[in-house]
Design an enzyme around this catalytic site. Structure first.
Site, PDB file in Angstrom:
ATOM      1  CD  GLN A 237      -2.919  -1.062   2.388  1.00 53.46           C
ATOM      2  OE1 GLN A 237      -3.020  -2.065   3.066  1.00 53.46           O
ATOM      3  NE2 GLN A 237      -3.583   0.051   2.676  1.00 53.46           N
ATOM      4  NE  ARG A 384     -13.718   0.537   3.141  1.00 51.65           N
ATOM      5  CZ  ARG A 384     -14.102   0.006   2.000  1.00 51.65           C
ATOM      6  NH1 ARG A 384     -14.008  -1.281   1.806  1.00 51.65           N
ATOM      7  NH2 ARG A 384     -14.576   0.762   1.052  1.00 51.65           N
ATOM      8  CB  CYS A 385     -10.584   2.798  10.400  1.00 46.19           C
ATOM      9  SG  CYS A 385      -9.377   2.019  11.464  1.00 46.19           S
TER      10      CYS A 385
END
Lengths: 806, 287
Positions: A237, A384-385
């Site tokens: 990522q 996902r935060c």
């Protein structure tokens, strides 16, 4: 003008700029099976590596013998910690300031920990080899319950830290203690609690779960001995961060390291960190001189690469008797597993958990977090935060519901009463953040009207009476959640990773014929950057989005960026893109003025080019300016049309939203039915409404999974009992509810295009909505808090403990 | 998730398959749909040296009516059951149950024979076969034999199959005209085994239960025939008391394992509820 002249609307539409529901350009290849993922990569002579993993959660490793494995045809090497010590890589630094074993060095600290790396000519031989490696273990007592980790007589987990009373984040209180992090004013908060009419206190756990992207973590490492260059294709990522980390620990000059993230099949935080597989594949390639591929399987991904959450939050709220909150006090026991490998900005051991005051105007607050070691896999990534924001949102949103229950107030009313008001922004929170913008009351009221909140409460009241009369075995819950996210890490004044400020970057290069390429420091793992980045540029400089190619993920070509996680791409890189585009526009204006023979100040921008003020027919399109940039620039100006921007954001952005979940639960089986889920998101300026909707759908589905059953659970011996998709709840389309989405728009005042980021909001806001619905359903039977996950048997257990079978 | 080495055989006849299995001995396993065996091999919990693939044997496929019975070839897939008019007409409970097995991809490959022969307590079809009074045809090197489904299951993954024997066909008596049926399965998600499931086939006469069979899935190390529970509803109109009595009798013979689907107490409790719901639904269907 003749009929062929496009109208303003047609010119606007042709750009497919911001606000357009542009179809995702990347989907042409994804939907036809033409994506190019790491595992698609096949290099000549490529070898395959795989791990021998520990069956024990805590054991001394007495010996490792690879002799039999080396007899398996195709097996070339068995790498152990002893091998890695020769290149000083048996341990590696973590992003959180700790160190982590790459391969078991003397002991193992969690089940499925990497013990040895077998390298072979194919994947089958590697696995055959693994099964022949003999490892002698001496099991040690395990620490699984985080509440027992700091008992005086708890087993010592990290023997390598013996005698170290200070860690990366200050003093350590106990041999299994990592850090204590405190924020806020303790004395003022304690005083507020002393004075309070009403207080609540509840231990709210957010269980351990896992991001579980569809594509697991994997890499191919190829070392060129002649050039001394290392190429790494991986599921990263943040490819630039990986390059720098490799340069620092492998002592290879950074310009001789090429990191490439090809198409990546989901990240959700799981692919931010550095894993032993990457190190071992790189070392194996250096040793053998051949490319080495490492691909995790699903069980390895779930049990060994970074988990998420595992926060145990003792939450206290002080309030007046009419429901005005006066203080918040939270203590978190944070289970980090065997090594502190959290992927937070370096100075933030509990991420941005101090957003825990949420959307409410708390005059005072105090937070303390104790990080501890247990015999579980390391991690603690932001699934996902933004960093620990989901935990914070769950903590405060559950806490507000518990307070409402104690006060006998409606949970929505309590929230409306305590929201930060529109005119208070920029708002300084008691725990140190400056919220950029918000209009919470409008969003909340829109939600309540859209779902007929009052009508739902009436229906619930009737159902409760019917239940008490024995006419139904179904109970109904309304789960209200109003969240404020903190995303866009982050300003260099408070955010860095290993000393690198968390800016992001964009380089735009326009070609003579009016097309161009934009290279960005982020890396899409499914967010659709190839689509949306081009839309920002289209609006900013009037070149159709279709004529802009977006490229990310290659550290040789992309400008240095900190990658994609924590909803930072739009707030940070999105700003860099706009700023680079504006540099181009400024030069374009000079060229247009020269060509139109007017002063720059006499030009104004008009959709896709410049026109002379007061002479609307005298124009020069951006396409024509591109051509001119390569043949007739003003005297003294360099030819070409390109720009680079590195954007250091002045502040975070604070997206928010109002969600509600309507749920029925059958008390006899614990089976729930999500009747309705409405999600209103405010992410500031909306770049592509269709992609936003898709992001919200995906995030809500993950939130649904987490709240209703998804967990990484250990038995008392430290065995993972949810290590496959059979038991780790990954909902299919059949289980997933229908999502209703809505929005308001409150732009960020400090962001060049006013955008705030949205990818993670639905996970952050969704989990409390589901959990509050379950808790709300049971509340009339006398419960205040039921821990997640709310799967069928636990719902039944809750019903039973509340006496419904009496 | 990478299996160990094995040899692959694809015989064309049952006789060849049986011969291969008896020659190769314990290290050989027959391969049907593979949905149980292949995952076990990938985890190396099963490491057979030889796989004898039954897909090349044409005679193991097909559904045919044989008088009062429906005979189904062991290699008939769940999808083929779902597509069969004969099954829809004569044995609709198989249709209802097959739809609750995993997902379409699994059902294209998974076979009825594999489902009943593997002895996995989580499989749905075995309890159904007990409920319907089915029998299995087994072929071995010593010849063929028929065995009642009720005699077949001995323990988790232990069945009456002798070494070298394969199950070749399932023979199911067609229930009486007007019989009601239901398969109630509680599962966590698509693709999951039952937390608890109950199969019911019954006939009603004058509003009372005239005959009844109840089977239970995944509530014991073998599928169960809940005979006491069935007796408890005979002659009743399936009123609340009768349903509760049946559930209690069924719960009494359950001994599920605690797993991620829930603790023993929960699985037994919902097992009873599945029995009540299946009885109620079956009665509503009976003519």
């Amino acid at each position: 003008m003749n009929d062929m002249t496009p109208t303003r609307e047609q010119r606007e539409a042709k750009l497919e700029g911001m606000g357009c529901k542009r179809k995702r350009v990347e989907d042409a290849r994804f939907t036809q099976g033409k994506g190019n993922y790491v595992d698609d990569l096949k290099l000549p002579g490529m070898l395959h590596g795989d791990f021998v993993r520990s069956p024990h959660a805590h054991a001394r490793v007495k010996s490792i013998n690879g002799d039999e494995a080396l007899k398996v045809p195709g097996v070339l090497a068995v790498i152990t910690a002893e091998t890695l010590k020769t290149v000083n890589l048996a341990w590696m630094p973590t992003l959180a300031g700790d160190v982590q074993m790459v391969l078991a060095d003397g002991k193992v600290l969690f089940q499925n920990q990497e013990v040895a790396f077998v390298v072979a000519t194919d994947r089958y031989a590697a696995d055959d080899g693994i099964n022949k490696v003999q490892v002698e273990y001496e099991p040690l007592p395990v620490v699984i319950d985080p509440f027992k980790a700091m008992d005086a007589d708890a087993p010592v987990l990290r023997e390598d830290l013996a005698g170290k009373t200070t860690g990366a984040h200050g003093p350590r209180k106990h041999h299994n203690h990592i850090f204590e992090w405190t924020v806020g004013d303790k004395d003022l908060t304690d005083a507020a609690f002393k004075k309070a009419d009403v207080t609540i206190k509840e231990m709210i756990s957010y269980h351990r779960t896992h991001p579980s992207p569809l594509e697991t973590c994997q890499c191919v490492c190829s070392f060129d001995k002649i050039k001394g260059e290392l190429s790494i294709w991986g599921t990263f990522q943040a490819p630039h961060v990986i390059r720098t980390v490799v340069a620092l620990i492998a002592k290879i000059p950074e310009h001789k390291i090429h990191v490439i993230s090809p198409d990546v099949g989901g990240g959700f935080g799981n692919k931010v960190g550095a894993y032993p597989g990457y190190i071992c594949a790189a070392v194996a390639s250096i040793v053998t001189g051949k490319p080495v591929k490492w691909v995790e399987d699903r069980i390895e991904n779930l049990t060994a690469t970074s988990f998420a959450r595992d926060y145990h939050m003792t939450t206290e709220i002080a309030s007046t008797k009419d429901g005005k909150v006066t203080g918040l006090r939270v203590h978190v026991l944070a289970d980090h597993g065997a090594f502190d490998a959290c992927a937070d900005p370096s100075k933030w051991p509990a991420g941005f958990f101090n957003i825990v005051t949420g959307s409410y105007d708390f005059p005072v607050a105090h937070l303390s977090v104790d990080g501890i070691y247990t015999n579980k896999a390391p991690g603690g990534v932001a699934y996902r935060c933004s960093f620990r924001v989901t935990e914070a949102a769950y903590c405060i949103e559950r806490g507000m519901d518990i307070l409402a229950q104690k006060l006998g107030m409606d949970p929505a009313e309590l929230r409306l009463k305590n929201f930060i008001k529109k005119e208070q922004f920029p708002y300084h929170s008691a725990l140190g953040w400056e919220y950029d913008s918000g209009d919470y009351h409008t969003a909340m009221r829109k939600m309540m009207e859209s779902v007929d909140y009052a009508g739902l409460r009436k229906e619930q009241a009737a159902k409760r009476l019917a239940f008490k009369r024995g006419e139904t075995r179904e109970i109904m819950g309304l789960g209200v959640s109003f969240f404020t996210e903190i995303v866009g890490a982050g300003p260099s004044k408070n955010c860095d990773i290993l000393g690198i400020a968390m800016f992001d970057s964009c380089e735009i290069r326009l070609h003579p014929t009016g097309a161009g390429i934009a290279r960005v420091g982020t890396k899409s793992t499914g967010q659709g950057h190839e689509t949306t980045w081009a839309q920002i540029i289209a609006t900013e400089i009037g070149i159709p989005a279709d004529d802009i190619m977006v490229e990310e993920g290659n550290t040789d070509t992309a400008p240095y960026g900190l990658g994609t996680y924590g909803s930072r791409s739009t707030p940070v890189a999105g700003a860099a893109i706009a700023m680079a585009a504006r540099k181009i526009k400024a030069k374009a204006q000079m060229i247009a003025a020269y060509k139109l023979e007017v002063h720059e100040d006499d030009l104004e921008w008009d959709i896709d080019g410049f026109r002379v003020k007061g002479l609307p027919e005298k124009t020069m399109s951006m396409k024509d300016i591109c051509w001119a940039a390569y043949n007739s620039v003003p005297p003294g100006m360099e030819p070409g049309l390109e720009a680079v921007s590195y954007y250091d954001p002045p502040n975070m952005t604070y997206p928010f939203g109002a969600y509600i979940c309507v749920m029925n639960i059958d008390v006899d089986t614990g089976v729930y039915k999500i009747r309705r889920f409405y999600a209103l998101d405010d992410c500031g300026t909306r770049i592509n409404p269709m992609i936003i909707e898709g992001q919200v759908h995906g995030g809500l589905t993950e939130a649904f999974a987490i709240a209703m059953g998804q967990e990484i659970r250990y038995d008392p011996e430290g065995n993972v009992v949810t290590g496959s998709f059979m038991d780790f709840f990954m909902p299919t389309a059949v289980e997933t509810p229908h999502w209703e989405t809505d929005f308001t728009v409150t732009p960020s005042p400090h962001h060049p295009i006013g955008a705030k980021g949205v990818g993670e909001s639905p996970n952050v806001g969704g989990v409390p909505a589901f959990s509050n619905a379950v808790n709300d359903a049971f509340s009339f039977l006398g419960s205040t808090h039921i821990q997640m996950p709310h799967d069928y048997w636990r719902n039944w257990k809750a019903a039973k403990s509340l006496g419904v079978f009496a | 998730m990478i299996p160990g080495p094995f040899s692959y055989h694809r015989p064309a006849t049952v006789a060849d398959a049986v011969k291969l299995l008896s020659t190769l001995g314990d290290e050989a396993r027959p391969l049907a749909g593979g949905h149980s065996l292949l995952p076990m091999m990938k985890l190396r919990l099963a490491t057979p040296d030889h796989l004898v693939d039954l897909h090349g044997i044409g005679t193991l496929k097909g559904i045919r009516r044989d008088g009062n019975k429906v005979v189904i070839g062991a290699m008939t897939t769940q999808h083929e059951l779902l597509a069969s008019d004969e099954i829809a007409k004569s044995l609709p409970i198989l249709h209802e149950t097959a739809l609750l097995i995993a997902d379409p991809q699994v059902r294209y490959r998974g076979t009825l024979g594999g489902n009943v022969a593997n002895g996995d307590p989580g499989n749905d079809m075995p309890a159904l076969m007990l409920t319907l009074g089915a029998s299995y045809r087994l072929e071995g090197s010593g010849g063929g034999r028929d065995i009642a489904a009720s005699e077949f299951y001995q323990g988790a993954y232990f069945t009456a199959l002798e070494p070298g024997e394969i199950l070749t066909a399932i023979s199911i008596p067609v229930p009486a005209a007007g019989a009601g049926y239901a398969y109630e399965k509680l599962k966590r998600k698509i693709g999951d085994y039952a937390t608890a499931a109950a199969a019911v086939v019954l006939t009603m006469s004058g509003g009372k239960v005239a005959s009844c069979a109840i089977g239970l899935t995944n509530l014991h190390e073998t599928p169960l025939l809940a005979t006491d529970a069935a007796k408890a509803v005979m002659g009743t109109s399936l009123d609340d008391a009768a349903l509760k009595k049946a559930a209690a009798a069924a719960v009494a013979i359950m001994s599920p394992a605690a797993d991620a689907r829930g603790p023993v107490e929960y699985r037994k409790h919902v097992g009873g509820i599945m029995v009540m719901r299946a009885l109620t639904r079956a009665a509503a269907r009976a003519k």
